[in-house]
Design an enzyme around this catalytic site. Structure first.
Site, PDB file in Angstrom:
ATOM      1  CD  GLU A 107      -0.200   3.184   5.433  1.00 37.66           C
ATOM      2  OE1 GLU A 107      -0.236   4.324   4.940  1.00 37.66           O
ATOM      3  OE2 GLU A 107      -0.964   2.833   6.363  1.00 37.66           O
ATOM      4  CG  ASP A 137       0.730  -9.221  -1.016  1.00 35.72           C
ATOM      5  OD1 ASP A 137       0.728  -7.985  -0.799  1.00 35.72           O
ATOM      6  OD2 ASP A 137       1.537  -9.764  -1.795  1.00 35.72           O
ATOM      7  CG  HIS A 197      -1.858   1.144   1.297  1.00 37.34           C
ATOM      8  ND1 HIS A 197      -3.122   1.122   0.726  1.00 37.34           N
ATOM      9  CD2 HIS A 197      -1.750   2.383   1.857  1.00 37.34           C
ATOM     10  CE1 HIS A 197      -3.736   2.268   0.934  1.00 37.34           C
ATOM     11  NE2 HIS A 197      -2.928   3.059   1.620  1.00 37.34           N
TER      12      HIS A 197
END
Length: 521
Positions: A472, A463, A414
């Protein structure tokens, strides 16, 4: 005349009674006959003599015993030849390879092979290059990142931003952690050729922090914070008129960095001055409130739960940077410790994070006691708490949570820049990037070294780019990772530098006076 007698003596005949008779008998011989006989015997004698003295000898025996006189010793030729050929063969077989080997240039032995922690550390530091904003240096090493946020704070009259950081609070914590790792392990960074790199990363962050308040002033009444997201719309800088936690963390970051840059006195002094100014803002009785309180742009993301741990944290670093005992007294003040819950450790205060500095502050103060007490086994004590192998792949999923390390790691991180293809001249708006966020394909740009959020409490991991709690990465997380990795790497040996962290602290005790001079009568 007689022919010469080579045997000595003469041909003279002794005469006696018998000799006369013989001479008489010989008288009948012809004189010419006698002369011939004498000449014959003389010729025969010469021939025998010459054959005995001059004729070639039988050399069959000499051939078998042919000797050579070397002056001090007589040696058979065969022996001499055998010795010569033996030495020649020995020279070719033994001496020649040695001579050739010694004449060849000796290979230069490089550094020992890097361990896994060192390899992961190289990658973890690259993540900070990928997070840089502003006008990037030519050797930033991340081809898919470009200049950004160049106009941030451009409308302000007292300070200029000029760079892009989402939240100052975790960002300042990241710089403190990086500085701490350099202060305790400079020799390790130097050994793996990362010392200049990590210092450049720290300076990139502290230069930015110095721009978020009037660092040239002695007193300030505000500091700046921001949460940029879309790079296209107007990006106003948020102002905090109270923020003891943010200001305390910024003071810690600048003070710790001043120790890292102690060899650059001008910059170190600038960092110390800024640290003292912003810490005074943190200690102002009218500013004692969390920076995120009431801020809807911050509280949902990086909400601070208190500021007394930042008081301990910032005061300790200022004491180490300046040697000013008032900072040391504040860091150990019982009232500060009590309000920080230092003596009531629970599940909420026992782990280090961007919000909770209490464990780090306590360890930093413990360093003071341990390091100045020679022989204390601090290194062995601390090693038992290390478990960074889980992050690198020793987990139920056998997955590394550091991107680019190992064979299995998250591919859908992310991260806006990593998930959008890099095309020159092509820009995407905030909403225009959603299609890349929602894509099920792996990121087109690998953000090496990024440590993602990781699995849940049941060791399950998804994932998925849309589930940022799993995928993230953050500056604060990677800063902690870097600090752990550099402490664990054995490429440059083990041990903590005991001196650099206390380079600004004066001696604790007054040195003993010299002994009196010897008594003289």
């Amino acid at each position: 005349m007689h022919s010469p007698n080579v045997w000595g003596g003469t041909y003279e005949v002794r005469r006696d009674k018998h000799g006369d008779e013989e001479e008489k008998e010989m008288g009948d011989w012809d004189k010419s006959s006698l002369l011939y006989q004498q000449q014959f015997h003389s010729h025969e004698l010469d021939h025998v003599q010459q054959s005995w003295l001059l004729a070639p000898q039988d050399n069959r025996k000499n051939k078998k015993n042919n000797y050579v006189d070397l002056g001090c010793i007589v040696v058979k030729k065969k022996v001499l030849k055998w010795v010569f050929w033996s030495f020649l063969i020995a020279f070719i077989v033994i001496a020649m390879p040695i001579i050739i080997a010694k004449s060849l240039p000796k290979p230069k032995h490089g550094p020992p092979p890097a361990d896994n922690y060192t390899i992961a550390l190289h990658k973890a530091l690259l993540f900070f290059n990928a997070q840089k904003s502003g006008k990037l240096p030519k050797k930033n090493g991340i081809p898919w990142r470009g200049n950004s946020g160049l106009k941030d704070g451009s409308k302000l009259t007292d300070v200029k931003g000029g760079e892009n950081t989402k939240f100052h609070f975790p960002m300042a914590f990241s710089m403190t952690m990086l500085s701490w790792s350099v202060i305790e392990y400079p020799h390790k960074y130097e050994a793996i050729d990362e010392y200049d790199h990590v210092r450049e990363l720290i300076k990139w962050g502290t230069d930015y922090l110095l721009k978020t308040f009037n660092s040239s002033a002695t007193l300030i009444d505000k500091i700046y914070c921001q949460r940029p997201e879309d790079m296209d719309y107007n990006r106003p800088v948020q102002t905090c008129f109270a923020g003891a936690d943010l200001a305390g963390e910024m003071a810690a970051a600048l003070a710790a960095a001043s120790i890292v840059f102690r060899d650059h006195q001008t910059y170190a002094k600038k960092l110390v001055k800024g640290a003292e100014t912003v810490f005074q803002f943190a200690r102002d009785s009218g500013k004692r409130a969390p920076y995120s309180r009431g801020n809807l742009y911050i509280s949902p993301y990086y909400n601070s739960t208190g500021y007394y741990d930042e008081y301990m944290w910032g005061a300790t670093w200022l004491y180490y940077a300046t040697g000013n005992s008032s900072y040391g007294a504040l860091a150990t003040n019982p009232g500060i410790s009590k309000n920080a819950n230092a003596f009531r450790v629970n599940t909420n205060t026992s782990y280090l994070s961007w919000d909770n500095k209490l464990p780090a502050a306590m360890l930093l103060l413990t360093r003071f006691r341990m390091f100045l007490n020679p022989g204390f086994p601090y290194e062995q004590t601390l090693m038992q708490y290390h478990n960074i192998d889980y992050i690198l792949g020793e987990n139920p999923l056998h997955m590394s949570y550091v991107v680019g390390f190992g064979n299995k790691y998250p591919k859908k991180v992310h991260h806006r820049a990593a998930s959008i293809p890099h095309k020159n001249g092509v820009k995407y708006s905030c909403k225009g990037g959603y299609k890349w966020r929602d894509s099920k394909r792996p990121n087109p740009n690998t953000i090496n070294g990024a440590m993602v959020g990781g699995p849940d409490r049941l060791d399950k991991f998804k994932d998925n780019r849309k589930l940022e709690r799993y995928t993230e990465p953050t500056l604060a997380g990677n800063a902690g990772l870097v600090a752990a990795l550099v402490s664990l790497t054995t490429t440059a040996g083990s041990g903590v530098d005991r001196n650099l962290i206390f380079s600004g602290v004066p001696p604790l005790y007054t040195p003993s006076p010299p002994p009196p001079a010897p008594w003289k009568p």
